[in-house]
Write a protein that holds these residues in place. Structure first.
Motif: not given
Lengths: 307, 336, 248
Positions: C78-79, C84, C103-104, C106-109, C161-162, C165
């Motif tokens: 993902s990173h 997906r 939340l999506a 946040q996953a990449h910050t 959401m996808a 990211t």
């Protein structure tokens, strides 16, 4: 430590192992097939012991007591399944755990109301009460030997049941594919009830067998049930083979650890240190084993293939 | 794992009026009523209230992982025991010698020890438990709890299964721990602090992650989260808070025994959380209050109070979804 | 000439006696929308699961941007820019629409070991999340619970959401599954508007596939039997027999 003591403790470990298997097999069946977690499984073990005690006094014979206690325990199992358990299959594991925890409280209190707070010791007939000479100079209680043989016999019977009968086929099919069994036109509800009652009988049988040694007492199931959990976790939840191997393994490790760990520790540390640390470590030994197995194989030693 | 009650923070914002007023009312009542009765000369209810507040801290900590994180831990009472023994063992050595390193009556030391030991135990066992899912997780947490139980049963020095009497309470500068009122306010203040702390955690970025992982772990991983480390961190935080509650409990009862970390004790903590409802930080406090009230009421009728209690537990599971705070939330929604 | 963004080489996965992925070698070019079609049970979802890192292949390699990612976890992929969507809608039902996307984001910050500041008041998360919602035209529903949305809207949310990211490649597992014609048309429009993002699309709705795909691969019983432009695939005799024939 001399060889005869090792042999005797080995047999004691085997005896604990087969009892654990009787408990664990029922747990692993209900989990494998119904995806159901039953904390109150130990209560059925206790109920079996108390039935056996009362019926032994009533009939005057342990053997009759045991034979009559089996259908009685099955009836209790049926009653519990019909009244509470079957409403929970569709729920999540947390609900299973809480409701069966409630069942334990009910069982313990009801047992106390019916049989009183004291334990009941169960007399053995003379044939079973003696000791047998295994090897020159090594004697072992006859009844403990009977437990081991009886337990192995039941294990063999279960193996046959699961692998060579129609019920067994349904059990295996149900474990791997619930909808398929339903599609075959089999009443899944009846199958579940039957399996639950079978598990109840197996647990009850373990209680009946242990009653002459320890006596039937309130809460006796609550201690051993955790060990049975450790057995099915180590063996792989849902696997009968895993339950069998892990039960014997844990029975042996627990028994041998309690008897010989201090001797082993004395080889590497001072007597004083060994005598303080050995009881603590042996109390935790099976849990440490569990932790190690899980760290390497999170699904247990023999995870069922389909799941 | 499907959740027992939908965690519903957004709905939470909307139902704020009913639920949070209820919370404030409860907390004020907790601060006033037991103290008033105590001032009137009856010590009994202050005793109950102290137990309530301490168990509430434990239940709130359990709810962080159970309700918000979806980790059904059945061994949480182990931390109560660890915390209590972290008071009992140092005071034992302060009195009888040996182990000078930890032999002290200092309350600050006891609390730090309780929190650290609990956190370390949570870290080690959590690292293993969290590799597994669902029913494995439940049983393994239970087994590790029981491991600690048997460990203390085997320790003859500290009374084994007879337990250990704490001869002198922790010494905390400025607080007279032997004064029931002072001790109550220490516990009460701790509860407020813990509720606030857990509230902040739940609504922080970290809290969003553990709540997401509860709902759908695969989804979280494919979004790029290493859910394992976040869940482990939550597990450790919950253990540490409960260890603190254990240190308070040890001081409260002055007598500790392995029974306080039996799996039945873990089951009771879980019951408090579920009864109170998992969707609010404050929920477990209601659950703990109801549990203690039930215990008092039922045991006044019969010594066999476990029977009606067990039946109520089963009925709660079968018929009351989302616990009391779930009911409150539904009321709040239908009202507005 | 576009370069290859994702490539599988001889990818294999067996379940018991069934070969779900049988020597699959597939190239997805930078910027294209590449559809994988095939009858039910052809192994398309298994392929997506291996590409996203949820399932480990038995053999073969997966290259992304030239790097071997076969052994990497889903979160690492993902990173690297691989996103997906799921066949079975998997948004967070208890959270609001905006929370889901936040939340999506946040996953990449950075990491999420922030225990104190309220995440719901964090503009660094909320603003980009809102932007994503605008892209799928869900901005009006931002504060509704995901559980209150229709099926089609949830699938749009999945896309948002996808997107949040910041992907180079989106793996879309049947984004139109269970949708009515109107919802499908809206989804096609949404996906068409996402210029510059490479897509690997698994889909049953042939109209949608032919509307979106630059190239199509056909999978039958775990094997790729053809790859080419929509016209080529349509004309391919083997494909017509194996698959399109039954629809015609």
């Amino acid at each position: 430590m001399d060889a005869s003591l090792v042999l005797i403790q080995f047999l004691n470990g085997m005896q604990l192992g087969v009892l654990l298997f009787l408990l664990a097999s029922g747990l692993t069946l209900t989990f494998g097939i119904m995806d159901f977690v039953n904390l109150a499984h130990g209560s059925l073990y206790m109920i079996g012991a108390f039935f056996c005690a009362s019926l032994t006094f009533w009939t005057g014979s342990f053997v009759w007591g045991l034979l009559l206690a089996i259908p009685c325990t099955a009836l209790v199992g049926l009653a519990v399944e019909l009244s509470v358990i079957r409403h929970l299959y569709a729920r999540d594991h947390l609900d299973h755990v809480l409701a069966t925890f409630g069942l334990i409280l009910c069982f313990d209190t009801l047992t106390q109301l019916i049989w009183g707070p004291e334990g009941i010791s169960v007399p053995l007939p003379d044939v079973l009460d003696g000791q047998v000479t295994l090897l020159p100079g090594i004697v072992f209680p006859t009844f403990r030997l009977v437990i081991i043989l009886g337990g192995l016999l039941v294990a063999g019977g279960l193996y046959w049941l699961v692998n060579h009968t129609k019920l067994g086929m349904l059990i295996r099919a149900g474990a791997s594919n619930r909808t398929m069994v339903g599609a075959l036109g089999i009443d899944i509800q009846t199958l579940f009830t039957a399996v639950f009652a079978l598990g109840a009988v197996l647990a009850g049988l373990a209680g009946m067998l242990i009653a002459p040694i320890t006596e039937a007492s309130i809460g006796m199931g609550n201690e051993i049930i955790i060990t049975a959990f450790v057995v099915i976790i180590v063996g792989g939840i849902g696997s009968m083979k895993g339950a069998f191997i892990a039960a014997l393994l844990i029975g042996l490790i627990d028994t041998m650890g309690r008897s010989f760990l201090d001797d082993l520790f004395k080889l590497v540390m001072s007597t004083e240190a060994a005598e303080t640390s050995a009881p603590a470590v042996s109390a935790m030994l099976i849990y440490i084993l569990m932790a190690v197995v899980l760290a390497i194989r999170p699904q247990g030693l023999f995870p069922p293939k389909v799941r | 794992m499907a959740d027992v009650s939908t965690t519903d923070p957004a709905g939470g914002a909307r139902k704020l009026s009913v639920a949070s007023w209820f919370m404030v009312a409860c907390l004020v009542a907790l601060a006033v009523i037991p103290v008033a009765i105590y001032a009137g000369g009856n010590a009994f209810w202050l005793d109950i209230a102290t137990r309530l507040v301490v168990l509430s801290i434990a239940a709130v900590s359990l709810n962080l992982i159970l309700g918000f994180g979806g980790m059904v831990s059945f061994g949480h009472a182990a931390y109560l025991g660890i915390g209590a023994y972290c008071v009992g063992i140092p005071t034992y050595h302060a009195l009888f010698g040996e182990f000078e390193l930890i032999a002290t009556n200092s309350g600050i030391f006891h609390v730090i020890l309780a929190v650290i030991v609990s956190a370390v135990f949570a870290l080690i066992t959590g690292a293993i438990c969290l590799r597994t899912k669902g029913v494995y997780f439940i049983m393994i947490t239970m087994a590790f709890g029981q491991m600690i139980f048997y460990l203390f049963v085997s320790l003859e020095t500290y009374g084994a299964d007879d337990g250990l009497v704490i001869t002198s309470r922790s010494e905390i500068p400025g607080i007279d721990m032997d004064n029931p009122l002072a001790f109550y306010f220490l516990c009460y203040g701790s509860l407020l602090a813990v509720i606030y702390l857990v509230h902040r955690i739940v609504n922080s970025r970290f809290g969003m992650v553990i709540q997401g992982a509860k709902g759908n772990e695969d989804r979280m991983r494919s979004l790029g989260y290493s859910t394992y480390v976040y869940r482990l961190a939550a597990y450790v935080i919950a253990g540490a808070i409960c260890g603190y509650a254990g240190a308070l409990l040890g001081n409260f009862t002055s007598f500790i025994s392995p029974d306080m970390m039996d799996w039945a004790a873990s089951g009771e903590l879980m019951f408090m959380v579920i009864l109170g409802g998992t969707s609010m930080v404050f929920g477990p406090v209601i659950g703990a209050a109801l549990f203690l009230l039930l215990e008092q009421l039922l045991s006044a009728f019969t010594v066999h109070w476990h029977l009606p209690f067990g039946i109520m537990l089963i009925l709660t599971v079968l018929f009351v979804k989302g616990g009391i705070s779930g009911l409150l939330a539904r009321m709040g929604r239908s009202n507005g | 000439m576009a370069s290859t963004l994702l490539e599988t080489q001889e990818l294999q996965k067996r379940f018991g006696g069934v070969t779900a992925t049988d020597h699959v070698s597939l190239q997805v070019e930078e910027g294209e929308c590449h559809a994988v079609i095939g009858p039910n049970g052809a192994g398309k979802t298994t392929l997506i699961a291996q590409l996203s890192g949820m399932l480990a292949p038995d053999a073969g390699t997966i290259l992304f941007n030239g790097k071997n990612i076969t052994q990497l976890t889903a979160q690492r992929r993902s990173h690297m820019g691989l996103a997906r969507s799921f066949q079975i809608t998997s948004v967070f039902m208890g959270l609001t629409v905006l929370d889901n996307v936040a939340l999506a984001v946040q996953a990449h910050t950075g990491h999420s070991f922030h225990f104190w500041r309220p995440a719901r008041q964090d503009q660094a998360l909320r603003a980009p999340a809102m932007e994503m919602l605008e892209k799928v035209r869900l901005q009006d529903r931002a504060n509704d619970l995901a559980s209150e949305m229709s099926h089609g809207e949830r699938r749009q949310l999945e896309i948002a959401m996808a997107l949040a990211t910041g992907p180079h490649l989106m793996l879309l597992d049947e984004p139109m599954a269970g949708m009515g014609p109107e919802e499908t048309a809206r989804m096609v429009e949404t996906l068409k508007s996402l210029d510059g993002i490479t897509m690997l699309l698994v889909e049953h709705d042939m109209d949608a596939v032919f509307a979106l795909a630059d190239r199509i691969s056909v999978m039958v019983y775990g094997r790729l039997i053809a790859t080419g432009s929509p016209a080529e695939v349509r004309a391919n005799e083997e494909v017509r027999q194996a698959y399109l024939g039954e629809a015609a």
